[in-house]
Design an enzyme around this catalytic site. Structure first.
Site, PDB file in Angstrom:
ATOM      1  CE1 TYR A 186      25.117 110.174  41.392  1.00 13.87           C
ATOM      2  CE2 TYR A 186      23.500 111.850  40.813  1.00 13.87           C
ATOM      3  CZ  TYR A 186      23.798 110.581  41.259  1.00 13.87           C
ATOM      4  OH  TYR A 186      22.784 109.715  41.560  1.00 13.87           O
ATOM      5  CE  LYS A 233      24.428 106.752  39.874  1.00 18.75           C
ATOM      6  NZ  LYS A 233      24.660 105.416  40.474  1.00 18.75           N
ATOM      7  CB  SER A 264      19.987 109.081  39.068  1.00 15.70           C
ATOM      8  OG  SER A 264      19.441 110.335  39.427  1.00 15.70           O
TER       9      SER A 264
END
Ligand code: UD1
Length: 339
Positions: A148, A152, A124
């Protein structure tokens, strides 16, 4: 090719599964259905007129995962499965590290055991944090600002170390910007559980009357109209980006990182205007306070994907809104109560 798609019932996963089937690949989908509906896959089968294999499975279940790899010899794995709500990741970080990081480690272990060497990973643009070095290139320093995003970023590092340990591997890290829209049939699309955090699904739900008005989170940013600017990308362009990456990996070894964005920024007001054009009427909105953690602007330099993959996004903001609206209008409550 035979391809394993994790999280294939979700928003980006279902559109990519459709594109893979239409390109003639055999697809096995595993999905825990924690944040998705298996109805999406029935519709993917309908649309493609192809069958696919589905197995309800959580990546934390290592025994079942091993069985999937003994039943089929895969050429590649495309890995979407994961949790993705920023706010939830801040209140429940261990849930995110367990699901996203441990889940991916389990998947990589199973892959390695089975001798599968080709892997496409959903990353992302969130890994860039609030960098103001725009446009964001793949070389922009990383600095995720929440749990979050850090899952990643950590997984990108883990994949890089893994490829360094096994030069026979081919890994693509795809950094998505803001995926929106829906398949042009309007039969599959994004179906968030609860109140959507993201702009487009919220605007779409206002348009079908599920919420009274859109809240614009701040109009005093240093941007042309004061509202936040993002690089929205049509989910079918994103799906096609995965096919291009897989194609590339068939002839190249190593780890590769590509931004998947359009390279264009649109403001919150521009998105609302575009959605109004798609719907054919004005939508109610009001300016509210800034959302903590938001940056003013984010958009991609997407030239590396064009150079290496021959891929670039072809659908503009009006098409994203028109397709998103077709899906929302015919499925006002998502998959469960579709017309
Ligand atoms: C968010 C996540 C990001 C994730 C991405 C997935 C945060 C802080 N970031 O990014 O980690 O990868 O979604 O697509 O949650 N906005 C409004 N009103 C709304 C909703 C949003 O004005 O009701 C504004 C936001 O302030 C922002 C823009 O719309 O300027 C886009 O917001 P959103 O769709 O949530 O995406 P991101 O913030 O880019």
């Amino acid at each position: 090719m035979k391809i394993l798609v994790t999280g294939g019932a979700g928003f980006i996963g279902s559109h990519t599964t459709l594109a893979l089937l239409e390109a003639g690949h055999d697809v096995v989908v595993v999905d825990s259905l924690a944040n998705s509906d298996v109805e999406s896959l029935r519709r993917v089968s309908d649309l493609s007129k192809k069958t696919l294999t589905f197995r309800e499975l959580d990546l934390l279940d290592v025994e079942s995962l091993a069985e999937v790899f003994t039943e089929t010899i895969f050429d590649a794995v495309v890995h979407f499965a994961g949790l993705k709500a920023v706010g939830e990741s801040v209140t429940s970080p261990l849930l995110y590290y367990r699901n996203n990081v441990v889940g991916t480690l389990n998947l990589l272990d199973a892959m390695i055991e089975a001798g599968v060497k080709t892997f496409v990973f959903s990353s992302s643009a969130t890994v860039y944090g609030d960098s103001d070095a725009l446009p964001l290139t793949e070389g922009t320093p990383l600095g995720a600002t929440n749990a979050y995003g850090r899952t990643k970023e950590q997984l990108e590092g883990i994949l890089t170390d893994l490829v360094a340990s096994d030069p026979a591997m081919s890994v693509a890290i795809l950094r998505y910007f803001n995926p929106v829209g829906a398949h042009e049939s309007g039969r599959i699309g994004e179906d968030p559980r609860g109140t959507p955090n993201n702009l487009l699904p919220f605007v779409a739900q206002v348009a079908v009357g599920r919420h009274e008005k859109v809240s614009i989170y701040g109009d005093d940013y240093d941007t042309p109209d004061g509202t936040g600017v993002r690089d929205y990308i049509h989910v079918m362009d994103l799906a096609e980006g995965h096919l291009a990456a897989l194609d590339f990996l068939m002839s190249q070894k190593g780890v590769f990182r590509w931004n998947l964005g359009t390279g264009n920024g649109s403001s919150v007001l521009e998105v609302i205007r575009a959605f109004e054009r798609a719907v054919g009427r004005n939508l109610p909105y009001a300016v509210a306070a800034r959302r903590p953690g938001d940056s003013a602007m984010s958009f991609a330099d997407s030239s590396a994907a064009k150079r290496d993959l021959g891929w670039s996004a072809t659908r503009d903001l009006d098409q994203m809104c028109a397709d998103h609206w077709r899906w929302q209008n015919t499925n006002p409550e998502g998959y469960t109560t579709s017309k």
